[in-house]
Design a protein around this motif. Structure first.
Motif, mmCIF file in Angstrom:
data_model
loop_
_atom_site.group_PDB
_atom_site.id
_atom_site.type_symbol
_atom_site.label_atom_id
_atom_site.label_comp_id
_atom_site.label_asym_id
_atom_site.label_seq_id
_atom_site.Cartn_x
_atom_site.Cartn_y
_atom_site.Cartn_z
ATOM 1 N N MET A 145 88.702 45.228 50.228
ATOM 2 C CA MET A 145 86.965 45.121 51.204
ATOM 3 C C MET A 145 86.714 43.780 51.064
ATOM 4 O O MET A 145 86.898 42.490 49.933
ATOM 5 C CB MET A 145 85.945 45.808 50.955
ATOM 6 C CG MET A 145 85.073 45.882 51.818
ATOM 7 S SD MET A 145 83.377 46.306 51.563
ATOM 8 C CE MET A 145 84.175 48.244 51.545
ATOM 9 N N SER A 146 87.033 43.005 52.750
ATOM 10 C CA SER A 146 86.516 41.432 52.598
ATOM 11 C C SER A 146 85.324 41.492 51.807
ATOM 12 O O SER A 146 84.279 42.589 52.003
ATOM 13 C CB SER A 146 86.859 40.855 54.213
ATOM 14 O OG SER A 146 85.922 41.206 55.133
ATOM 15 N N LYS A 149 82.713 42.194 54.398
ATOM 16 C CA LYS A 149 82.263 43.521 55.110
ATOM 17 C C LYS A 149 81.638 44.047 53.651
ATOM 18 O O LYS A 149 80.395 44.868 54.359
ATOM 19 C CB LYS A 149 83.750 44.439 54.869
ATOM 20 C CG LYS A 149 84.420 44.241 56.816
ATOM 21 C CD LYS A 149 85.258 45.298 56.184
ATOM 22 C CE LYS A 149 86.219 45.489 57.385
ATOM 23 N NZ LYS A 149 87.082 46.093 57.187
ATOM 24 N N MET A 150 81.664 43.290 52.543
ATOM 25 C CA MET A 150 80.189 44.520 51.566
ATOM 26 C C MET A 150 79.752 43.145 51.649
ATOM 27 O O MET A 150 78.584 43.931 51.288
ATOM 28 C CB MET A 150 81.651 43.499 49.835
ATOM 29 C CG MET A 150 82.266 44.115 49.702
ATOM 30 S SD MET A 150 83.046 43.400 47.639
ATOM 31 C CE MET A 150 84.108 41.918 48.415
ATOM 32 N N ALA A 174 77.741 42.607 54.836
ATOM 33 C CA ALA A 174 77.397 42.952 55.586
ATOM 34 C C ALA A 174 76.700 44.372 55.257
ATOM 35 O O ALA A 174 76.125 45.528 55.151
ATOM 36 C CB ALA A 174 77.789 43.396 56.923
ATOM 37 N N ILE A 175 77.558 45.416 54.492
ATOM 38 C CA ILE A 175 77.296 46.845 53.454
ATOM 39 C C ILE A 175 75.899 46.510 52.524
ATOM 40 O O ILE A 175 74.700 47.431 53.143
ATOM 41 C CB ILE A 175 78.390 47.090 53.087
ATOM 42 C CG1 ILE A 175 79.672 47.458 54.050
ATOM 43 C CG2 ILE A 175 78.508 48.188 51.706
ATOM 44 C CD1 ILE A 175 80.344 48.142 53.419
#
Length: 1365
Positions: free
Chosen positions: A1147-1148, A1151-1152, A1154-1155
């Protein structure tokens, strides 16, 4: 009867009467002994009089049974005892069977004597009156009508009291009627008319005419007036000399004089002429007057004797006669009632008569029996006279009251007088002129609040207002209305609806022009401060618009009748509202004369008025009461029986006043009143199901309505009667274990009892029985009028006092009384009440809140006590009369305050003090102190079912001020329970439905009392905690909290500074980057939450309970950021799980991130917003006391924090367990990049240490909400205040990479060496967790072979390979 027997009877009746009057209880034999203790107000000087004569032995039923009359005189020290006695008699069921030989058939109060301002007044009760002798001897208080009066101004010396009106003897009234006519022919017509009448002539039930004679005819001629006597009547000598005789003087009399006597004394019978006129010489001729006295050419005078028999009587009255006397305000004799006067006038009605004047005289009765003689029959030529000042004995008449038609009249022949008859004296009276008069009813609406005192005609407000109204009316009407009789205006009463004054006037016609006069009346009253307009004065009459008793669901038809003087447009009103606007409920006929109420209900009770337009508005009105729907109670609808030949009791109860009957099919089984029980005999075999009906009796018009009957079905039980799970009684029948049955309450009670079958017995689980006397009052209050409040409250307070013990043990009865008091308070909102009403109200409250009722109140819901407090506040706001009221546990003071006010309680065991230091202007203040109301009121809201942790620990004080200018009031409360602490000055907030401290604060908290200061007025008290923390310990906790929070904030700031310094060097790979992002957001969230915590603590310290407006923002942000703290901890655990377990997943960083931010801040924001939205409406978002935090007791809003926080703690622990399992099983690959492995180790350490710490912290936080133990508070204060320090140490300083990146790292290493136990780069202390030691070995292997390191993107794969080698 022998003297000995008489004495025994007297003693016997003394016991009986004492028992009835002083106790009115079924235990009548014990009442006499306890009489004085039950009524301390009654003096021990009780006087009994007993007369054993012909009139006191009546209606012998047989030779051994006689009827006795016992007269009891009671001296009491307080007037309220009279009302208590009246109420007691009202509840005695008569006739009362004492034993086989004696029964009490009736008991009545006849006379009440009490001191007035300057003298005693003795007033007769309804149906009784004073005889004329007493009215004259002891000065009547008001008018005397037909030989009797209702009030005298002294106590009769002979002990005589009022007598029944239908047993009053006759009164002889001598009336002189002057008739002015336009023609002498009227006199001839009148003579012919009288010749055709047979005397005595019965006019109505109470008046008969004994004789009518024409005595004098005055005719105007060319030379002036000539007044000629009729046969057997003569002028006395003095009249002949004064006015000149027309025909000469013979035997000291003459038959004609030349003028009308100025004193209006006319011809007399010869035997009535006194000895002063014996010697008389012929005077010189007196010339006639130069001008006539009146414009009428002819005048005649006749004498009419009236006798007033009673309607009926079973005894023979004595032949003594009683006559009228002048009123106390005038020397004029009061005239007969209007109907009688009109009947007299009808004797002489003619279109030629201009004027009729009636002179009324009364004979002073003699105590001797009058003799009678045959009456002489007057003829046309008879000329006799009767001098009104000295009538002969022939004017006396006797008549049997029971047979008035057979009464005899005595008109003795002057030549043969009866010397044995004493000659009564005649009291002169002034003349009252009536020209075909009529009594006109009117009313006036005054725009002001109705005062209950206006219901009492002897009260000062009533007398003052009525005099002002009568004076204004008399002044205006006498000048503006032709035909109005001066001084005839009389106020008859006041009604509510603003203030409606009903009054009457006497005039010659109903068709009078009131317009100009009413304008002047309204202007006159307006100048006196009474807001009255000309349209507020109307013709008014209370009419029977309907005469039938009215029941629910019936159609009520009201008819309005137009009159000659009011025949205009008709309009209806119901309680001053237009019924035409509600066509579904009311129906009005096309001509508006009929109003129909469709399907009437109890709510349709009220004042119905028919308004007829005319010269002056004419209103016909009636107070209509729709009876309460009768409640027929039969208990359980289905009864199960065994076919064993036993009996089943079928009980039926109905509201007081109705008759009921049990029927089976069409057969009437039994009947009775109020409550009946039918014993149904069960067969031994062939039992079948039967349906019994209990229905109203004697009311066939209600048979079509469902409420008129109730059915019971008797069914056959299939259960085994001998089984261990079967219950069976005659009243409830059969049932199995856990079955529930409804039973009917016993005698003297109304309602139901709920039973449950347990252990073969029917056990009561709920008792809803209300005392019958209270249930009856409950039915009455539903249609109560404002004017009826004083009498109703007196009945309620007396009933409550008499049944004190039974009431205090019955929750349902207490509930019913509270409902009644609430209704009275609501009804009083539109009026002013006086001291007697308030006294009765508090007397009732005092009984139901006494100390011995606390167990009863514990069964009732909280809303009942709140309802009572509301009623007390509402009715105290309507009190206008200054004074003091004291009850056992209640003290009321109402006073007018001009400067300052100070009051100290006078109640036992109470020294509560109320101080108002400054009053801006004169104002009325009402203060009520309750010493036992704290046993009744809840310590929390009515919707709060929790067990409260506070207590009302002092008196309850209600303060009401007429104006709102007072903004500083001080209370000093006694501490009831010294073991309680943490006082809070509170008032009951009816909006929040809870105690509230807004505007109140504790000023002094001394040993034994607490002083509060408030800036408003309502119901005050103090709340104290049963488990309070010692003040010294509370101070220590405060220091721990604030010092710890300060350390925590400083640690978080240091943590953020360090993160800023090492950010670039520590965020080179994704894992390390996400680890530091998490730690920064954790630190920021906790820092902001701690700042909000300090703000909330300051707010909570300033005010208790906490204010929603000020506390809510702080709570919202604390909630949000504390949740953010936990959710970022969750993200750290998930990152560890992701990098350790899900090694194949990639996972980029974007993305991490944002989550992480969506979960870290989005989820807390959503939860916090939902919490506010769901609890802010009922104002249950925050805690109402102790702390500025989420509410727990009312809305459980705290769960919105506890559940997510504890869930995250559990998830983190599960993640740690999974990661540990993976590491122990497979290890970490050598190919894992060293920096990444280091980050994972630090994350694992933070999650493993901080998660339990945070979990324990808020676990103890929950403990402080439900426990006051000091240890829990200390642990929570320490853990909560040092969370920032823990984050600094375990999240930052124990990270060797961070320390290496800091300038001056050697200093930091020295400072932390004792904590890390010589931890080096990548190594851990051997005292650490086992799985961390395992991870340490793997980490060192990888670090020793740097050449085998893989790129960042492949680090997970490398670790995985190394772990599997």
């Amino acid at each position: 009867m022998a003297g000995q027997d008489t004495g025994q009877i007297l003693k016997y009746f003394m016991r009986i009467i004492m028992a009835v009057l002083l106790t009115c209880d079924c235990g009548i034999w014990n009442a006499y002994a306890n009489a004085y203790s039950d009524f301390p107000e009654t003096s021990n000087e009780l006087k009994f009089s007993y007369i054993d004569g012909q009139l006191h032995h009546r209606r012998p039923r047989n030779t051994d049974l006689l009827e006795y009359f016992v007269v009891v005189e009671i001296n009491v020290s307080q007037a309220v005892m009279i009302e208590q006695t009246k109420t007691s008699l009202a509840f005695v069921m008569l006739p009362f069977q004492m034993d086989n030989n004696t029964e009490i058939t009736s008991a009545n109060i006849t006379t009440v004597c009490q001191p007035n301002e300057s003298e005693y007044q003795c007033v007769c009760e309804d149906g009784y009156a004073w005889s004329y002798n007493n009215c004259k001897t002891y000065e009547a208080c008001g008018d005397i009508g037909f030989g009797s009066c209702g009030c005298i101004s002294h106590i009769p010396s002979d002990g005589e009291g009022c007598v029944l009106e239908n047993e009053l003897p006759f009164t002889d009234i001598l009336s002189e009627i002057e008739v002015e006519a336009t023609s002498i022919s009227v006199i001839d017509e009148m003579k012919r008319y009288l010749q055709n009448i047979t005397f005595p002539l019965q006019l109505d039930k109470v008046v008969e005419v004994l004789d009518v004679d024409i005595s004098t005819v005055c005719n105007f001629t060319d030379s002036g007036y000539k007044c000629v006597c009729e046969d057997q009547y003569f002028w006395p000598c003095n009249k002949c000399k004064e006015y000149g005789s027309c025909d000469g003087i013979t035997n000291n009399t003459c038959s004609c004089i030349n003028d009308i006597p100025s004193d209006r004394q006319f011809c007399q019978r010869v035997n009535e002429i006194t000895s002063d006129n014996i010697t008389c010489a012929q005077p010189a001729t007196v010339p006639p007057p130069t001008a006539p006295l009146t414009e009428s050419p002819t005048q005649s005078v006749s004498t009419e004797s009236l006798s007033t028999p009673t309607e009926s009587s079973s005894s023979t009255a004595t032949q003594s006669t009683f006559t009228l006397s002048p009123s106390t305000e005038s020397t004029a004799m009061p005239s007969p009632n209007a109907n009688t006067i009109n009947r007299i006038i009808n004797f002489f009605s003619s279109n030629k008569i201009n004027r009729i004047t009636i002179n009324i005289y009364a004979s002073t009765p003699s105590k001797s029996t009058q003799s009678t003689s045959n009456p002489s029959t007057p003829s046309k030529s008879t000329q006799s006279t009767s001098n009104p000042s000295t009538p002969s004995k022939s004017t006396q008449s006797t008549s049997n009251p029971s047979t008035p038609s057979k009464s005899t009249r005595s008109t003795s022949n002057p030549s043969t007088p009866t010397p044995s008859t004493p000659t009564p004296s005649i009291e002169p009276s002034t003349t009252r002129t009536i020209v075909k008069t009529t009594v006109i009813g009117m009313s006036m609406k005054i725009s002001q609040t109705y005062d209950i005192s206006l219901t009492n005609q002897s009260s000062t407000p009533y007398n003052e207002l009525s005099k002002r109204i009568e004076s204004a009316i008399n002044t205006s009407y006498s000048k503006k209305i032709t035909g109005y009789e001066v001084g005839s205006a009389k106020v008859t009463g006041f009604r509510s609806g603003s203030v409606i004054a009903d009054y009457t006037i006497i005039a010659t016609s109903n068709s009078l022009d009131f317009v100009a006069a009413n304008i002047e009346v309204s202007d006159s009253l307006s100048t006196q401060g009474l807001n009255v307009t000309k349209d507020d004065l109307i013709l008014s009459a209370q009419k029977d618009l309907t005469t039938e008793p009215l029941y629910p669901l019936q159609k009520v038809v009201l008819n309005c009748t137009q009159t000659e003087f009011a025949n205009g447009q008709i309009k209806w009103t119901v309680d001053d509202k237009d019924p035409a606007l509600n066509k579904t409920r009311y129906l009005i006929s096309p001509d508006n004369r009929t109003l129909t109420v469709i399907n009437a209900t109890e709510q349709d009770s009220g004042r119905y008025s028919c308004i007829i337009q005319g010269n002056v508005t004419y209103v016909q009105w009636q107070n209509i009461a729709i009876k309460k729907r009768p409640s027929i109670n039969v208990g359980e609808k289905d009864h199960y029986i065994f076919c064993d030949g036993s009996s089943l009791q079928l009980k039926c109860s109905v509201d007081v006043g109705y008759n009921i009957e049990w029927i089976l099919g069409e057969e009437v089984l039994m009947s009775g009143t109020d409550s009946i029980t039918y014993n149904h005999k069960i067969k031994n075999v062939n039992c079948t199901e039967e349906i019994f009906t209990c229905r109203l009796r004697d009311l066939p018009q209600l048979q079509d309505y469902g409420y008129s009957q109730s059915r019971v079905t008797v069914k056959i039980s299939t259960a085994n009667a001998l089984s261990d799970d079967v219950c069976h009684t005659q009243e409830l029948g059969a049932g199995k274990t856990n079955d529930v049955r409804t039973g009917v309450c016993g005698n003297g009670l109304k309602g139901n009892i709920i039973y449950k079958c347990e252990s073969r017995n029917w056990k009561s689980i709920e008792n809803n029985c209300v005392l019958e006397v209270i249930d009856k009052l409950t039915s009455t209050v539903e249609s109560l009028l404002v004017e009826e409040i004083p009498v109703f409250m007196a009945n309620l307070s007396n009933a409550t006092e008499q049944h004190n013990i039974n009431i205090t043990q019955s929750p349902a009865t207490v509930q019913a009384i509270v409902d009644i008091l609430s209704t009275i308070a609501n009804l009083s909102k539109s009026v002013f009440i006086n001291k007697p009403v308030m006294e009765d109200f508090l007397k009732t409250v005092d009984i139901i809140i006494s100390d011995n009722v606390s167990n009863t109140w514990s069964i009732l819901e909280n809303k009942t006590s709140i309802k009572l407090l509301r009623a007390i506040e509402d009715i105290s706001d309507r009190l206008t009369e200054n004074g003091e009221i004291y009850k056992t546990s209640i003290q009321l003071i109402r006073a007018t305050v001009t400067n300052s006010f100070n009051l100290t309680s006078s109640l036992p065991n109470s020294t509560t003090e109320i101080v108002i230091p400054q009053v801006p202007r004169a104002t009325n203040i009402t203060i009520i102190i309750f010493t036992t109301l704290d046993n009744v009121l809840p310590t929390h809201g009515s919707n709060d079912s929790r067990k409260s942790d506070v207590r009302i620990n002092g008196d309850v004080v209600v303060v009401k001020v007429d104006n709102k200018m007072i903004n500083n009031i001080s209370f000093t409360f006694d501490i009831t329970n010294q073991s309680l602490g943490n006082p809070q000055c509170v008032f009951w907030n009816f909006i929040l439905d809870n105690w509230d401290s807004t505007g109140c604060e504790v000023k002094r908290n001394n040993i034994g009392n607490t002083t509060c200061e408030c800036n408003h007025t309502t119901s005050f008290s103090i709340l104290m905690s049963p488990f309070h923390i010692d003040p010294s310990h509370r101070t220590a906790l405060a220091y721990i909290t604030y010092i710890g929070v300060a350390i925590s904030i400083a640690s978080l700031i240091i943590c953020l500074i360090i993160e800023i310094i090492v950010w670039k060097s520590m965020t080179r790979n994704d894992t390390s980057y996400m680890r530091h992002v998490s730690i920064v957001n954790i630190a920021v969230s906790l820092l902001i939450a701690n700042i909000c915590f300090i703000i909330g603590a300051a707010i909570a310290e300033q005010e208790q309970p906490t204010l929603v407006g000020r506390c809510s923002p702080a709570v919202f942000f604390m909630h949000f950021f504390y949740l953010a703290l936990f959710f970022w901890m969750l993200m750290s655990a998930l990152l560890l799980f992701y990098r350790t377990v899900m090694v194949l997943s990639q996972m980029s960083r974007a993305k991490m991130m944002a989550i992480a931010f969506i979960v870290g801040y989005g989820a807390p924001l959503l939860i916090a917003a939902i919490t506010v939205a769901s609890t802010a409406g009922p104002q249950n978002y925050i805690s109402k006391r102790d702390a500025c935090w989420l509410n727990w007791y009312e809305s459980k809003a705290l769960l919105a924090f506890v559940i997510p926080a504890l869930t995250i703690v559990a998830i983190n622990l599960v993640v740690l367990a999974v990661v540990l399992y993976k590491i122990l099983r497979r290890g970490v690959g050598a190919a894992t990049q060293p920096d990444e492995k280091h980050a994972l180790v630090v994350i694992a350490r933070c999650v493993a240490i901080l998660t339990p710490i945070f979990g324990l912290t808020w676990g103890f936080g929950i403990g402080t909400m439900v426990s006051q133990k000091q240890g829990i508070h200390v642990v929570f204060a320490l853990l909560n205040s040092l969370q920032g320090f823990f984050i600094l140490v375990f999240g930052t300083l124990l990270d060797s990479k961070v320390r290496e990146s800091l300038p001056g790292k050697l200093l930091l290493q020295k400072l932390t060496s004792s904590r890390t136990n010589n931890t080096s780069a990548g190594t851990l202390s051997t005292s650490g967790l086992p799985f961390l030691r395992r991870w340490r070995n793997v980490y060192n292997v990888s670090e020793a072979n740097p050449s085998s390191a893989l790129p960042s993107s492949d680090s997970s794969i490398g670790s995985y390979a190394a772990l599997n080698n």
